[in-house]
Design an enzyme around this catalytic site. Sequence first.
Site, mmCIF file in Angstrom:
data_model
loop_
_atom_site.group_PDB
_atom_site.id
_atom_site.type_symbol
_atom_site.label_atom_id
_atom_site.label_comp_id
_atom_site.label_asym_id
_atom_site.label_seq_id
_atom_site.Cartn_x
_atom_site.Cartn_y
_atom_site.Cartn_z
ATOM 1 N N ARG A 85 0.848 -1.193 0.000
ATOM 2 C CA ARG A 85 0.000 0.000 0.000
ATOM 3 C C ARG A 85 0.882 1.240 0.000
ATOM 4 O O ARG A 85 1.990 1.254 0.546
ATOM 5 C CB ARG A 85 -0.864 -0.018 1.260
ATOM 6 C CG ARG A 85 -1.916 1.069 1.315
ATOM 7 C CD ARG A 85 -3.048 0.592 2.157
ATOM 8 N NE ARG A 85 -4.089 1.577 2.416
ATOM 9 C CZ ARG A 85 -5.011 1.957 1.533
ATOM 10 N NH1 ARG A 85 -4.993 1.500 0.308
ATOM 11 N NH2 ARG A 85 -5.972 2.807 1.877
ATOM 12 N N THR A 364 -9.454 1.555 -8.247
ATOM 13 C CA THR A 364 -9.229 0.242 -7.644
ATOM 14 C C THR A 364 -9.663 -0.867 -8.598
ATOM 15 O O THR A 364 -10.536 -0.687 -9.441
ATOM 16 C CB THR A 364 -9.935 0.073 -6.279
ATOM 17 O OG1 THR A 364 -9.667 1.219 -5.472
ATOM 18 C CG2 THR A 364 -9.494 -1.151 -5.535
ATOM 19 N N THR A 382 -4.805 -0.349 -6.513
ATOM 20 C CA THR A 382 -5.592 0.886 -6.562
ATOM 21 C C THR A 382 -4.741 2.124 -6.792
ATOM 22 O O THR A 382 -3.551 2.141 -6.453
ATOM 23 C CB THR A 382 -6.370 1.056 -5.229
ATOM 24 O OG1 THR A 382 -7.237 2.182 -5.324
ATOM 25 C CG2 THR A 382 -5.456 1.240 -4.042
ATOM 26 N N ASP A 404 -7.529 8.325 1.913
ATOM 27 C CA ASP A 404 -7.944 7.228 2.798
ATOM 28 C C ASP A 404 -7.523 7.478 4.247
ATOM 29 O O ASP A 404 -7.903 6.738 5.151
ATOM 30 C CB ASP A 404 -7.386 5.884 2.307
ATOM 31 C CG ASP A 404 -8.287 5.258 1.228
ATOM 32 O OD1 ASP A 404 -9.405 5.748 1.045
ATOM 33 O OD2 ASP A 404 -7.854 4.300 0.581
ATOM 34 N N GLY A 454 -14.136 -0.616 -5.172
ATOM 35 C CA GLY A 454 -15.355 0.150 -4.866
ATOM 36 C C GLY A 454 -15.359 0.774 -3.486
ATOM 37 O O GLY A 454 -16.403 0.834 -2.829
ATOM 38 N N GLY A 455 -14.189 1.216 -3.017
ATOM 39 C CA GLY A 455 -14.118 1.983 -1.771
ATOM 40 C C GLY A 455 -14.706 1.225 -0.596
ATOM 41 O O GLY A 455 -14.462 0.032 -0.412
HETATM 42 N N1 GLY Z 1 -8.536 3.153 -1.834
HETATM 43 C C1 GLY Z 1 -9.506 2.215 -1.492
HETATM 44 C C2 GLY Z 1 -9.153 1.407 -0.303
HETATM 45 O O1 GLY Z 1 -7.974 1.223 -0.034
HETATM 46 O O2 GLY Z 1 -10.016 0.958 0.397
#
Ligand code: GLY
Length: 554
Positions: A85, A364, A382, A404, A454-455
């Site tokens: 990430r 994403t 993403t 985020d 999808g967030g």
């Molecule tokens: N950017 C979406 C997530 O990491 O949940």
Amino acid sequence: MVGATTGASVGHTKVFREYAVSADHPEASKAGAEVLAAGGNAADAAAATMLALGVVNPASSGLGGGGFALYYSAKDDELTFLDFRERAPAAATPDMFAGAEGEAPSGPSAAPSQVGGLAAGVPGEPAGIATLVERFGSMSLSDVIAPALRLAEEGLVVSSALASMGASFAAQLDQDPVMSKWNLMPGAVLRRPSLAHVLRLFANAGVEALYNGPLGREMAAVVQQHGGIMTFQDLRDYRVVTRRPLDAELFGYRWVTAPPPSAGGFTMLQSLTILERVSGATPVYGAPLLHTMAESWKGPFIDRQRYFGDPAQIIQPLDRMMSPSRIEKRAALAAGEKANPTEAYDLPIVWTSPPRTSSDNAGTSHLCVVDREGNVAAVTTTVNLPFGARFTAAGIVMNDEMDDFARGVGEPNAFGLIGGASNLPGPRKRPVSTMSPTIVFKDGKPVLCVGASGGSRIVTATQQVAMNVLFFGMDAGRAVDAPRIHHQGFPNKLRVETKAPLDEALQEALRERGHAIASIRNIANVQAIQIVTKPERRLHAASDPRKGGSPAGR
Ligand code: GLY
């Protein structure tokens, strides 16, 4: 019968015998299958698919972003979770987005956590790809990069999903010297010469070329020109983290899913634990189950807000969040006839472990790969919102993963998730995610690979598709098509899809139970591969028709 479906797009679900790749773009699935046909394994194919996705759908993912990979190695029966990430630059501060303007008066947001240099976290995708191939792959990095490089050089036909995201953000893309040259009309051919140059460097000189050479310097300089604080040193310092995935036995299956900094895996496991208590070992699809499911998500979304942050900096009381007494209280509430206010599920923990330091159509993309040997890769990747921070650096679309983080305590992000103190920005922190790459096992063997984009809706959609396959006997295609619901605590609304509307009688039954129903276009985009072994091996692969993908394999 689980209500109306989305209406199958041609080829969005296929059955294979040897290997399968499900991505949310047909060319990306083909790139993975090409690598498998050439003798690569699931790790090689997942890396090739990720690289191709970055070319064919720059709105969703790419080298300027990051993600999570859950990898199952069949020969040694081992699971590994790679966290690549994005993380905050070293100069990030908790108040860096405090008081900033939220939404633009019209059109796409101009919030500094979403657009421009400050929005960009230090990308992890190149390091994630290289680590996946080095640790688990059987091919060279350059072989794995080859299909994506060819796509970038020769071009690809713009999909309707990319065209629609391009149209939504056209005014911002027009400001960028690379993206302004893209013709994103459906059916147009998109070539990516500057990305092809980066991919050639990556193939020839390895990951160091992206983090530690002229390309890295250029990336940091461009981010700074856009008002960002990322430095060349931030790029050089970036590291992939190997984590222990979350793991639980529920409903007779072993569920293996994403650990923090994702809150997704925790949300899914807590929801399933509550469902098992309330609905019994063999749940029946219908309004009572949907009601309990919606209720079961409210508590974990509150916990996310209160307790989740980067596990390198915050000790998350996961065991205490999942304690039997807490589950019992939440299950008793969820078992009631009527919907409860979200606050009813708020069960604060007296936190004796101090923090370690003082101190969807979204972007994403999810992909699944199953190879001939039975290795499985579940990867969610993403750039956060469509086209990330909406600028390119060294030809790479930069993420806006800083959104985020909590902009401020109590403030919502782009997905309406309320920010908590544990998730304020800080030096080298990773923001909390919902991404939930998941592999489910039965009797020690993988039976399902699943995940979504999808967030905040990633986890609820992933869970429902898994339940459709494992509990309701649907094949992966029908499971992905079926209408979904979503609840994230705040706002206290139960979402249904306009693209795949939940049966009207079910909606009415949920209203009678006190749910405030609201529509949303679609609830995430799910890719899945179901692994059937009896009477013979079959891989049921599905790409969500909501985004127009298609699987590939043999
Ligand atoms: N950017 C979406 C997530 O990491 O949940």
